[in-house]
Write a protein that holds these residues in place. Structure first.
Motif, PDB file in Angstrom:
ATOM      1  N   VAL A 142       0.840  -1.204   0.000  1.00  0.00           N
ATOM      2  CA  VAL A 142       0.000   0.000   0.000  1.00  0.00           C
ATOM      3  C   VAL A 142       0.872   1.251   0.000  1.00  0.00           C
ATOM      4  O   VAL A 142       0.617   2.202  -0.750  1.00  0.00           O
ATOM      5  CB  VAL A 142      -0.966  -0.018   1.205  1.00  0.00           C
ATOM      6  N   LEU A 143       1.908   1.249   0.815  1.00  0.00           N
ATOM      7  CA  LEU A 143       2.822   2.382   0.861  1.00  0.00           C
ATOM      8  C   LEU A 143       3.548   2.563  -0.477  1.00  0.00           C
ATOM      9  O   LEU A 143       3.771   3.693  -0.922  1.00  0.00           O
ATOM     10  CB  LEU A 143       3.828   2.188   1.998  1.00  0.00           C
ATOM     11  N   LEU A 144       3.864   1.472  -1.127  1.00  0.00           N
ATOM     12  CA  LEU A 144       4.522   1.523  -2.434  1.00  0.00           C
ATOM     13  C   LEU A 144       3.601   2.129  -3.487  1.00  0.00           C
ATOM     14  O   LEU A 144       4.037   2.950  -4.301  1.00  0.00           O
ATOM     15  CB  LEU A 144       4.969   0.124  -2.852  1.00  0.00           C
ATOM     16  N   ILE A 145       2.336   1.765  -3.470  1.00  0.00           N
ATOM     17  CA  ILE A 145       1.378   2.320  -4.431  1.00  0.00           C
ATOM     18  C   ILE A 145       1.197   3.821  -4.204  1.00  0.00           C
ATOM     19  O   ILE A 145       1.193   4.612  -5.154  1.00  0.00           O
ATOM     20  CB  ILE A 145       0.042   1.569  -4.346  1.00  0.00           C
ATOM     21  N   ILE A 146       1.074   4.221  -2.938  1.00  0.00           N
ATOM     22  CA  ILE A 146       0.887   5.640  -2.626  1.00  0.00           C
ATOM     23  C   ILE A 146       2.120   6.453  -3.021  1.00  0.00           C
ATOM     24  O   ILE A 146       2.006   7.505  -3.658  1.00  0.00           O
ATOM     25  CB  ILE A 146       0.564   5.816  -1.130  1.00  0.00           C
TER      26      ILE A 146
END
Length: 86
Positions: A11-15
């Motif tokens: 999720v952090l990578l996508i954001i």
């Protein structure tokens, strides 16, 4: 390591990927850029770059470091998960 760690990193990578793309597009290129639309090109110092442009550089580097840390963290998580499974 728990699976929640991997989901958090994903999720952090996508954001950070979306934010990094946006920040890079805001940078001024040779002929100006989207940053000039928001007042980034209005005030310039003797060095030729404004305070807004310097802050944009800092934010881009910071988000890039977080993005890179997510990539490394996911790689290590996968490596440890594959080693413990075999």
């Amino acid at each position: 390591m728990p699976i929640a760690f991997a989901y958090t990193l994903i999720v952090l990578l996508i954001i950070t990927s979306a934010l990094l793309t946006l920040l890079i597009l805001l940078h001024r290129g040779k002929g100006g850029g989207l940053s000039s639309m928001f007042g980034g090109g209005v005030s310039s110092s003797l060095a030729g770059s404004s305070v807004a442009e310097k802050n944009l550089d800092r934010y881009t580097v910071l988000v890039g470091i977080v993005w890179f840390a997510c990539i490394v963290g996911l790689g290590l998580w996968l490596r440890l998960g594959l080693n413990s499974g075999s």
